[in-house]
Design a protein around this motif. Sequence first.
Motif, PDB file in Angstrom:
ATOM      1  N   ASN A   1      -5.471  -8.557  11.414  1.00 14.79           N
ATOM      2  CA  ASN A   1      -5.574  -7.432  10.418  1.00 14.79           C
ATOM      3  C   ASN A   1      -6.312  -6.292  10.781  1.00 14.79           C
ATOM      4  N   THR A   2      -5.929  -5.141  10.686  1.00 15.54           N
ATOM      5  CA  THR A   2      -6.343  -3.622  11.008  1.00 15.54           C
ATOM      6  C   THR A   2      -7.046  -3.532   9.790  1.00 15.54           C
ATOM      7  N   PRO A   3      -8.181  -2.437   9.727  1.00 16.39           N
ATOM      8  CA  PRO A   3      -8.738  -2.002   8.594  1.00 16.39           C
ATOM      9  C   PRO A   3      -7.786  -1.261   7.365  1.00 16.39           C
ATOM     10  N   GLU A   4      -6.403  -0.647   8.198  1.00 12.44           N
ATOM     11  CA  GLU A   4      -5.497  -0.203   7.172  1.00 12.44           C
ATOM     12  C   GLU A   4      -5.155  -1.275   6.327  1.00 12.44           C
ATOM     13  N   LYS A   5      -5.013  -2.386   6.600  1.00 11.76           N
ATOM     14  CA  LYS A   5      -4.396  -3.637   5.920  1.00 11.76           C
ATOM     15  C   LYS A   5      -5.435  -4.284   4.603  1.00 11.76           C
ATOM     16  N   MET A   6      -6.509  -3.439   4.802  1.00  7.67           N
ATOM     17  CA  MET A   6      -7.583  -4.064   3.899  1.00  7.67           C
ATOM     18  C   MET A   6      -7.236  -4.281   2.490  1.00  7.67           C
ATOM     19  N   PHE A   7      -6.622  -3.344   2.001  1.00  6.39           N
ATOM     20  CA  PHE A   7      -6.457  -3.135   0.590  1.00  6.39           C
ATOM     21  C   PHE A   7      -5.361  -4.394   0.028  1.00  6.39           C
ATOM     22  N   ARG A   8      -4.577  -4.543   0.932  1.00  7.15           N
ATOM     23  CA  ARG A   8      -3.638  -5.617   0.403  1.00  7.15           C
ATOM     24  C   ARG A   8      -4.304  -6.977   0.465  1.00  7.15           C
ATOM     25  N   ILE A   9      -5.167  -7.191   1.572  1.00  9.95           N
ATOM     26  CA  ILE A   9      -5.935  -8.380   1.682  1.00  9.95           C
ATOM     27  C   ILE A   9      -6.968  -8.544   0.499  1.00  9.95           C
ATOM     28  N   LEU A  10      -7.442  -7.350  -0.018  1.00 10.15           N
ATOM     29  CA  LEU A  10      -8.226  -7.370  -1.004  1.00 10.15           C
ATOM     30  C   LEU A  10      -7.632  -7.714  -2.499  1.00 10.15           C
ATOM     31  N   ASP A  11      -6.265  -7.238  -2.541  1.00  8.36           N
ATOM     32  CA  ASP A  11      -5.396  -7.639  -3.651  1.00  8.36           C
ATOM     33  C   ASP A  11      -4.979  -9.077  -3.656  1.00  8.36           C
ATOM     34  N   LEU A  12      -4.911  -9.651  -2.411  1.00 10.32           N
ATOM     35  CA  LEU A  12      -4.544 -11.188  -2.324  1.00 10.32           C
ATOM     36  C   LEU A  12      -5.974 -11.906  -2.849  1.00 10.32           C
ATOM     37  N   TYR A  13      -6.662 -11.605  -2.421  1.00  8.05           N
ATOM     38  CA  TYR A  13      -8.054 -12.338  -2.963  1.00  8.05           C
ATOM     39  C   TYR A  13      -8.420 -12.102  -4.142  1.00  8.05           C
ATOM     40  N   GLU A  14      -8.194 -11.039  -4.962  1.00  4.56           N
ATOM     41  CA  GLU A  14      -8.425 -10.744  -6.208  1.00  4.56           C
ATOM     42  C   GLU A  14      -7.585 -11.660  -7.120  1.00  4.56           C
ATOM     43  N   ALA A  15      -6.221 -11.635  -6.740  1.00  7.74           N
ATOM     44  CA  ALA A  15      -5.260 -12.451  -7.409  1.00  7.74           C
ATOM     45  C   ALA A  15      -5.772 -14.078  -7.558  1.00  7.74           C
TER      46      ALA A  15
ATOM     47  N   MET B   1     -14.050   8.874   3.875  1.00  8.74           N
ATOM     48  CA  MET B   1     -14.570   8.917   2.353  1.00  8.74           C
ATOM     49  C   MET B   1     -13.261   8.400   1.436  1.00  8.74           C
ATOM     50  N   ASN B   2     -12.163   8.837   1.815  1.00 11.39           N
ATOM     51  CA  ASN B   2     -10.614   8.094   1.242  1.00 11.39           C
ATOM     52  C   ASN B   2     -11.064   6.578   1.146  1.00 11.39           C
ATOM     53  N   TYR B   3     -11.324   6.063   2.358  1.00  5.75           N
ATOM     54  CA  TYR B   3     -11.041   4.622   2.526  1.00  5.75           C
ATOM     55  C   TYR B   3     -12.236   4.099   1.479  1.00  5.75           C
ATOM     56  N   ILE B   4     -13.354   4.626   2.005  1.00  6.76           N
ATOM     57  CA  ILE B   4     -14.637   4.098   0.983  1.00  6.76           C
ATOM     58  C   ILE B   4     -14.400   4.229  -0.445  1.00  6.76           C
ATOM     59  N   SER B   5     -13.653   5.243  -0.942  1.00  4.78           N
ATOM     60  CA  SER B   5     -13.526   5.522  -2.247  1.00  4.78           C
ATOM     61  C   SER B   5     -12.547   4.376  -2.861  1.00  4.78           C
ATOM     62  N   PHE B   6     -11.558   4.316  -1.974  1.00 12.17           N
ATOM     63  CA  PHE B   6     -10.646   2.874  -2.499  1.00 12.17           C
ATOM     64  C   PHE B   6     -11.532   1.525  -2.404  1.00 12.17           C
ATOM     65  N   LEU B   7     -12.346   1.503  -1.370  1.00  8.18           N
ATOM     66  CA  LEU B   7     -13.287   0.160  -1.555  1.00  8.18           C
ATOM     67  C   LEU B   7     -14.014   0.091  -2.564  1.00  8.18           C
ATOM     68  N   ALA B   8     -14.425   1.071  -3.089  1.00  7.60           N
ATOM     69  CA  ALA B   8     -15.253   1.029  -4.540  1.00  7.60           C
ATOM     70  C   ALA B   8     -14.472   0.517  -5.676  1.00  7.60           C
ATOM     71  N   ASP B   9     -13.116   0.732  -5.646  1.00  7.20           N
ATOM     72  CA  ASP B   9     -12.261   0.348  -6.598  1.00  7.20           C
ATOM     73  C   ASP B   9     -12.115  -1.242  -6.542  1.00  7.20           C
ATOM     74  N   TYR B  10     -12.625  -1.889  -5.439  1.00  5.00           N
ATOM     75  CA  TYR B  10     -12.597  -3.341  -5.407  1.00  5.00           C
ATOM     76  C   TYR B  10     -13.949  -3.855  -5.521  1.00  5.00           C
ATOM     77  N   SER B  11     -15.101  -3.201  -6.028  1.00 10.26           N
ATOM     78  CA  SER B  11     -16.472  -3.596  -5.821  1.00 10.26           C
ATOM     79  C   SER B  11     -16.715  -4.687  -6.393  1.00 10.26           C
ATOM     80  N   GLY B  12     -15.983  -5.439  -7.334  1.00 10.96           N
ATOM     81  CA  GLY B  12     -16.030  -6.618  -7.880  1.00 10.96           C
ATOM     82  C   GLY B  12     -15.652  -7.876  -6.888  1.00 10.96           C
ATOM     83  N   VAL B  13     -14.775  -7.877  -6.334  1.00 10.35           N
ATOM     84  CA  VAL B  13     -14.240  -8.956  -5.371  1.00 10.35           C
ATOM     85  C   VAL B  13     -15.026  -8.608  -4.005  1.00 10.35           C
ATOM     86  N   LEU B  14     -15.173  -7.246  -3.657  1.00 10.91           N
ATOM     87  CA  LEU B  14     -15.950  -7.027  -2.387  1.00 10.91           C
ATOM     88  C   LEU B  14     -17.569  -7.757  -2.613  1.00 10.91           C
TER      89      LEU B  14
END
Length: 578
Positions: A255-269, A337-350
């Motif tokens: 997995n590359t960093p671009e796939k991060m948010f789908r991985i986080l979606d799976l973890y969160e679910a 900054m766009n990437y980190i801003s999106f990461l902040a939306d997942y602060s709970g699971v992160l």
Amino acid sequence: MEENIEAAETCITKWDSNASYCNLASLFSEPNREEAKQYLSSIKGLQKAMQYLASHQSTSHQLLRAQTLMQTAMKRLRREFNQILKSSRNCLDPESVSTHSSSTPSLSRSSFSDFEEDDSESIPEADRVSSAAMADLRAIAEAMISAGYGKECFKLYKTVRKSIIDQALYNLGVDKALSFQQIQKMEWETLEAKIKNWLNAVKVAVRTLFYGERILCDKVFAISSAIRESCFTDITKEGALHLFGFPENVAKCKNTPEKMFRILDLYEAVSDLWPEIESIFSFESTSTVRSTAVNSLVRLGDAVRTMLTDFETAIQKDSSKTRVPGGGIHPLTRYVMNYISFLADYSGVLSDIIADWPLSVPSPLPESYLGSPNKEESICSPISVRLAWLILVMLCKLDGKAEMYKDVALSYLFLANNLQYVISKVRQSNLKLLLGDDWVTNHEQKVSKYASNYERIGWSKVIASLPENPTAEIQVDQVMDHFRNFNSAFEEAYKKQSSWVVPDPKLRDEIKISFARRIGPVYKEFFDNYGGVQLQVTESFVKYTPDDLGNYCSDLFFGSASSGSGSKSVGGGARTSR
């Protein structure tokens, strides 16, 4: 005992499936419900007679007679059980069961007869039908299990219900045949589509299919915990393992960093559903389902930590030599900054993922960078420190890119622009809550410092061209020298800076106001005192009025000298009449 056998024979023979005179209607249908109660009651009486005879008269022909009657009764009950399961398929679908279970009083009834005694009109028709079917199934199951026919009942139930669950999972798009090797070979667009489908499917599967089936098994087989567990396990285990194994297989792929948010979606679910998964699959025989879900969380968490490390490494290794025209926003700044801003939306699971993953840096982050921990406790949380560190890594990289500008003033303007962009992204996202007000304040001060350095260096010759005391008495030739030097310095600075940009409107206005305050008053005093002295001598040297300077400055930082109100060529002798 003989009376019990006689009474049972009358009732059971009437509904004998093999008899030519057998009533083909369901024993548990509305017109026959009273007879159904008698039928079940006669089976209990027959069972008591058999128990007595087995203990006291084991060779009695009456025992053989009773056993034959019991077999006939069980055959009928098997038929009724199967018929109810199939005819009530719609009202016993997992969605109906899970939806109505908490609100329907009849779900807690202990037997078939209890349902008959409740005539409450407050129960919705759909709930009433569902409850009646469950009560009938439970009554039949109790009778068959008590008579030693639990295995037959179990097989019937499992066959019908497993087909329902398997079909429902198939309809949700849960692909049993999807292996790790297949997932690994998929194009990302294809896999992402499957992830999106899975995210929708898993909620329905857990909260509707598996939850509803667990309720139904618990109700129907309340008399036997062993059968209840075996039934639920055999019906749901296979589908659940396929469902919860999917995120683990995705996490094991590269997995590359671009796939991060789908991985986080799976973890969160999976994380959000974990309490329900743990409760629904609480049997020992379903422990592999729980462990599969946990393994998926572990694998997904590992993948996220790896991608965060790769993301940081990618920032540090960025070697682009691109100089952004006019000192504008660098692509690296926008991307990070766009990437980190999106990461902040997942602060709970992160926060869960990196809770036990300390940040490894050569030295602690400076307090001046993070703000005062006493004022802003959130900045000390692992996720806040991690994101603050990523921003710092990027800013350090931007410092190096600023050195690529040959003009020092432009390099400071570049730093001011990019840091202002960072602050704006922080303010507009959840980063504001994570980094805190102190962080924002500290970095706003740095922007002001960068802007001040730009102004000091970029306009130093212009400022130096004016006399220290514009009202002091000076010779005419010195006056002409000052005007001449000012014109030359201003035209040089303006020409060079006319292509520079400040994208942020607020920062742009602040720089212009600061510049106007530093140069405007001094030039105006000098102009008012000496712009008209011996006009025939000085006129050719006075190219700009104070108003002209304001017009020219209003054009700055848009990337074009003719984009604002002063739409004239610098040095074009645009002096207005006085």
